[in-house]
Design a protein around this motif. Structure first.
Motif, PDB file in Angstrom:
ATOM      1  N   VAL A  71       0.950  -1.120  -0.140  1.00 26.47           N
ATOM      2  CA  VAL A  71      -0.052  -0.063   0.130  1.00 26.47           C
ATOM      3  C   VAL A  71       0.783   1.295  -0.020  1.00 26.47           C
ATOM      4  CG1 VAL A  71      -1.608   1.256   1.180  1.00 26.47           C
ATOM      5  CG2 VAL A  71      -1.800  -1.178   1.262  1.00 26.47           C
ATOM      6  N   HIS A  72       0.541   2.124  -0.792  1.00 25.14           N
ATOM      7  CA  HIS A  72       1.353   3.594  -0.922  1.00 25.14           C
ATOM      8  C   HIS A  72       0.466   4.451  -0.781  1.00 25.14           C
ATOM      9  CE1 HIS A  72       3.950   6.116  -3.846  1.00 25.14           C
ATOM     10  NE2 HIS A  72       3.980   6.605  -2.357  1.00 25.14           N
ATOM     11  N   LEU A  73       0.728   5.331   0.520  1.00 24.91           N
ATOM     12  CA  LEU A  73      -0.020   6.576   0.627  1.00 24.91           C
ATOM     13  C   LEU A  73       0.837   7.782   0.553  1.00 24.91           C
ATOM     14  CD1 LEU A  73      -1.405   4.497   2.323  1.00 24.91           C
ATOM     15  CD2 LEU A  73      -2.038   6.097   4.158  1.00 24.91           C
ATOM     16  N   ARG A  74       0.250   8.705  -0.308  1.00 25.37           N
ATOM     17  CA  ARG A  74       1.026   9.705  -0.639  1.00 25.37           C
ATOM     18  C   ARG A  74       0.148  11.231  -0.790  1.00 25.37           C
ATOM     19  NH1 ARG A  74       3.365  12.853  -4.877  1.00 25.37           N
ATOM     20  NH2 ARG A  74       5.590  13.083  -4.847  1.00 25.37           N
ATOM     21  N   ASN A  75       0.822  12.098  -0.176  1.00 30.36           N
ATOM     22  CA  ASN A  75       0.019  13.439  -0.229  1.00 30.36           C
ATOM     23  C   ASN A  75      -1.008  13.296   0.663  1.00 30.36           C
ATOM     24  OD1 ASN A  75      -0.233  16.024  -0.568  1.00 30.36           O
ATOM     25  ND2 ASN A  75      -1.368  16.087  -2.545  1.00 30.36           N
ATOM     26  N   ILE A  76      -0.909  13.123   1.894  1.00 27.48           N
ATOM     27  CA  ILE A  76      -2.097  12.883   2.698  1.00 27.48           C
ATOM     28  C   ILE A  76      -1.940  14.119   3.923  1.00 27.48           C
ATOM     29  CG2 ILE A  76      -2.942  11.590   4.427  1.00 27.48           C
ATOM     30  CD1 ILE A  76      -2.748  10.216   1.723  1.00 27.48           C
ATOM     31  N   GLN A  77      -3.016  14.885   3.936  1.00 25.35           N
ATOM     32  CA  GLN A  77      -3.098  16.182   4.551  1.00 25.35           C
ATOM     33  C   GLN A  77      -4.192  16.019   5.517  1.00 25.35           C
ATOM     34  OE1 GLN A  77      -2.396  19.805   2.856  1.00 25.35           O
ATOM     35  NE2 GLN A  77      -1.280  18.629   1.131  1.00 25.35           N
ATOM     36  N   ASP A 110       4.728  -4.133   3.640  1.00 22.79           N
ATOM     37  CA  ASP A 110       4.958  -3.375   2.706  1.00 22.79           C
ATOM     38  C   ASP A 110       4.192  -1.927   2.429  1.00 22.79           C
ATOM     39  OD1 ASP A 110       7.306  -5.199   1.877  1.00 22.79           O
ATOM     40  OD2 ASP A 110       5.558  -6.377   1.213  1.00 22.79           O
ATOM     41  N   VAL A 111       4.212  -1.106   3.355  1.00 26.01           N
ATOM     42  CA  VAL A 111       3.493   0.065   3.295  1.00 26.01           C
ATOM     43  C   VAL A 111       4.491   1.374   3.284  1.00 26.01           C
ATOM     44  CG1 VAL A 111       1.831   1.456   4.400  1.00 26.01           C
ATOM     45  CG2 VAL A 111       1.528  -0.998   4.589  1.00 26.01           C
ATOM     46  N   LEU A 112       4.206   2.242   2.382  1.00 19.60           N
ATOM     47  CA  LEU A 112       4.944   3.545   2.282  1.00 19.60           C
ATOM     48  C   LEU A 112       3.953   4.574   2.307  1.00 19.60           C
ATOM     49  CD1 LEU A 112       7.465   5.082   1.629  1.00 19.60           C
ATOM     50  CD2 LEU A 112       6.522   4.796  -1.067  1.00 19.60           C
ATOM     51  N   ASN A 187      -5.123  -8.259  24.629  1.00 21.44           N
ATOM     52  CA  ASN A 187      -4.214  -9.200  24.841  1.00 21.44           C
ATOM     53  C   ASN A 187      -3.524  -9.671  23.956  1.00 21.44           C
ATOM     54  OD1 ASN A 187      -5.235  -9.609  27.540  1.00 21.44           O
ATOM     55  ND2 ASN A 187      -6.874 -11.043  26.906  1.00 21.44           N
ATOM     56  N   ALA A 188      -3.813  -8.704  22.682  1.00 26.29           N
ATOM     57  CA  ALA A 188      -3.062  -8.981  21.451  1.00 26.29           C
ATOM     58  C   ALA A 188      -1.552  -8.690  21.428  1.00 26.29           C
ATOM     59  CB  ALA A 188      -3.585  -8.047  20.257  1.00 26.29           C
ATOM     60  N   ILE A 189      -0.416  -9.089  20.491  1.00 27.58           N
ATOM     61  CA  ILE A 189       0.914  -8.830  20.447  1.00 27.58           C
ATOM     62  C   ILE A 189       0.820  -7.996  19.229  1.00 27.58           C
ATOM     63  CG2 ILE A 189       3.047  -9.632  20.306  1.00 27.58           C
ATOM     64  CD1 ILE A 189       2.075 -12.036  21.860  1.00 27.58           C
ATOM     65  N   GLY A 190       1.162  -6.620  19.437  1.00 32.42           N
ATOM     66  CA  GLY A 190       1.452  -5.772  18.367  1.00 32.42           C
ATOM     67  C   GLY A 190       3.008  -5.874  17.759  1.00 32.42           C
ATOM     68  N   ILE A 191       3.302  -6.030  16.568  1.00 28.95           N
ATOM     69  CA  ILE A 191       4.782  -6.349  16.011  1.00 28.95           C
ATOM     70  C   ILE A 191       5.185  -5.234  15.249  1.00 28.95           C
ATOM     71  CG2 ILE A 191       6.562  -7.879  15.188  1.00 28.95           C
ATOM     72  CD1 ILE A 191       4.824  -9.953  16.184  1.00 28.95           C
ATOM     73  N   ALA A 192       5.980  -4.364  15.245  1.00 32.88           N
ATOM     74  CA  ALA A 192       6.643  -3.519  13.892  1.00 32.88           C
ATOM     75  C   ALA A 192       7.837  -4.098  13.795  1.00 32.88           C
ATOM     76  CB  ALA A 192       6.829  -2.236  14.479  1.00 32.88           C
ATOM     77  N   GLU A 193       7.796  -4.716  12.328  1.00 36.12           N
ATOM     78  CA  GLU A 193       9.135  -5.512  12.019  1.00 36.12           C
ATOM     79  C   GLU A 193       9.746  -4.554  10.807  1.00 36.12           C
ATOM     80  OE1 GLU A 193      10.740  -9.891  10.251  1.00 36.12           O
ATOM     81  OE2 GLU A 193       8.591  -9.712  10.970  1.00 36.12           O
ATOM     82  N   ASN A 194      10.812  -3.988  10.975  1.00 41.99           N
ATOM     83  CA  ASN A 194      11.569  -3.220   9.801  1.00 41.99           C
ATOM     84  C   ASN A 194      10.961  -2.280   9.658  1.00 41.99           C
ATOM     85  OD1 ASN A 194      13.325  -2.592   7.800  1.00 41.99           O
ATOM     86  ND2 ASN A 194      12.442  -3.888   6.151  1.00 41.99           N
ATOM     87  N   LEU A 195      11.040  -1.265  10.303  1.00 43.36           N
ATOM     88  CA  LEU A 195      10.247   0.120  10.383  1.00 43.36           C
ATOM     89  C   LEU A 195      11.302   1.110  10.149  1.00 43.36           C
ATOM     90  CD1 LEU A 195       7.666   2.260  11.141  1.00 43.36           C
ATOM     91  CD2 LEU A 195       8.443   2.075  13.605  1.00 43.36           C
ATOM     92  N   LYS A 196      11.162   1.882   9.237  1.00 42.76           N
ATOM     93  CA  LYS A 196      11.922   3.012   8.883  1.00 42.76           C
ATOM     94  C   LYS A 196      11.390   4.357   8.924  1.00 42.76           C
ATOM     95  CE  LYS A 196      15.592   4.490   5.605  1.00 42.76           C
ATOM     96  NZ  LYS A 196      16.239   3.749   4.555  1.00 42.76           N
ATOM     97  N   ILE A 197      11.694   5.203   9.647  1.00 48.65           N
ATOM     98  CA  ILE A 197      11.024   6.703   9.760  1.00 48.65           C
ATOM     99  C   ILE A 197      12.003   7.526   9.294  1.00 48.65           C
ATOM    100  CG2 ILE A 197       9.949   8.497  11.042  1.00 48.65           C
ATOM    101  CD1 ILE A 197       9.119   6.170  12.873  1.00 48.65           C
ATOM    102  N   GLU A 198      11.773   8.497   8.250  1.00 48.73           N
ATOM    103  CA  GLU A 198      12.786   9.501   7.683  1.00 48.73           C
ATOM    104  C   GLU A 198      12.110  10.849   7.570  1.00 48.73           C
ATOM    105  OE1 GLU A 198      14.755   8.234   4.214  1.00 48.73           O
ATOM    106  OE2 GLU A 198      13.455   6.742   3.941  1.00 48.73           O
ATOM    107  N   GLY A 199      12.943  11.959   7.649  1.00 48.09           N
ATOM    108  CA  GLY A 199      12.398  13.287   7.457  1.00 48.09           C
ATOM    109  C   GLY A 199      11.137  13.610   8.215  1.00 48.09           C
ATOM    110  N   LEU A 200      11.182  13.497   9.701  1.00 51.58           N
ATOM    111  CA  LEU A 200      10.134  13.754  10.449  1.00 51.58           C
ATOM    112  C   LEU A 200      10.258  15.245  10.920  1.00 51.58           C
ATOM    113  CD1 LEU A 200       7.562  12.735  11.740  1.00 51.58           C
ATOM    114  CD2 LEU A 200       9.056  11.672  13.555  1.00 51.58           C
ATOM    115  N   LYS A 201       9.369  16.144  10.721  1.00 48.21           N
ATOM    116  CA  LYS A 201       9.372  17.661  11.318  1.00 48.21           C
ATOM    117  C   LYS A 201       8.263  18.199  11.896  1.00 48.21           C
ATOM    118  CE  LYS A 201      12.221  18.981   7.233  1.00 48.21           C
ATOM    119  NZ  LYS A 201      12.479  19.795   5.949  1.00 48.21           N
ATOM    120  N   PHE A 202       8.669  19.084  12.872  1.00 47.92           N
ATOM    121  CA  PHE A 202       7.571  19.803  13.472  1.00 47.92           C
ATOM    122  C   PHE A 202       7.562  21.211  12.764  1.00 47.92           C
ATOM    123  CE2 PHE A 202       8.374  16.642  16.526  1.00 47.92           C
ATOM    124  CZ  PHE A 202       6.882  16.384  16.926  1.00 47.92           C
TER     125      PHE A 202
END
Length: 245
Positions: A71-77, A110-112, A187-202
């Motif tokens: 899934v590709h999300l782009r230009n989300i405001q 595979d989400v961008l 009681n669920a187990i949440g897993i983040a596997e191979n998470l990449k974050i870049e260009g994060l700004k306030f």
């Protein structure tokens, strides 16, 4: 969008729902969904919201896999909460006393997400801007601008990405705790596997305190329940690999 959808496009949506403006529901409540099954190869772009949410709802219905991938999300405001966690059918329990839940926490891969412009989050409604309670693999988030000061996040210990389950209680009859219903899957187990974050700004300022970008949480059962709510649980979040630039 329900299950069994491939090579789709969602674009040029503008509006306000105070809930999910875009929902990719491979699994969903049985009184709302038309088809269960996988969702894959979806392009979502040019979404203009006003404090709304985007949902990824994966799971399993009997023997039917309901995963979400590519899934590709782009230009989300205007989106201040992206939800990637299971949620059982509380409505069915309250109205009919019938359980309707996924048999797994769900697989998302595979989400961008790029070019996300988010308003200051409503911290009373969510526990992180991106909330992971399913098994989410290969999630990349880049070029994000949040319209507030970093201090709003740091002072409230509010993460950009929260990994782990949630707990909240619907008090149906205040005098009969046996009628109360759990909204989420504590009681669920949440897993983040191979998470990449870049260009994060306030605004125009880069996020300085990287320790507050991603948080893994663990729930505990509430020993005072039902005197106090929510009931809590035994679930937790797990981060297998994360890269923050």
């Amino acid at each position: 969008m329900g299950g069994e959808v491939y090579e789709g496009e969602i674009r040029n949506i503008q509006g306000h729902t105070n809930d999910d403006l875009v929902a990719l529901n491979a699994w969903d409540w049985n009184n709302y969904i038309m088809t269960y099954g996988n969702i894959a190869d979806i392009y979502v772009h040019d979404i203009y919201a006003v404090h709304d949410q985007i949902r990824f709802l994966a799971g399993k219905h009997g023997m039917i896999e309901c995963s979400i991938s590519r899934v590709h999300l782009r230009n989300i405001q205007g989106i201040d909460n992206i939800k990637m966690y299971p949620q059982p059918n509380s409505e069915s329990l309250v109205l009919y006393g019938k359980e309707d839940r996924s048999t797994t926490a769900g697989e998302i891969s595979d989400v961008l997400i790029e070019k996300l412009r988010a308003p200051a989050p409503r911290m009373w409604q969510s526990d992180g801007l991106v909330e992971i309670g399913s098994h989410v693999k290969n999630l990349r988030i880049c070029d994000v601008v949040i319209d507030c000061e970093e201090s709003l996040f740091s002072e409230n210990k509010y993460p950009f990405v929260r990994v782990g389950p949630k707990s909240a209680t619907i008090v149906v009859d205040k005098d009969r705790p046996e009628t109360w219903v759990e909204i989420f899957e504590p009681n669920a187990i949440g897993i983040a596997e191979n998470l990449k974050i870049e260009g994060l700004k306030f605004g125009s300022k880069p996020w300085k305190d990287k320790t507050n970008v991603v948080a893994a949480v663990a729930l505990q059962k509430n020993a005072d329940y039902p005197k106090t709510t929510p009931q809590g649980g035994t679930g937790y979040g797990k981060i297998l690999l994360v890269e923050i630039e």
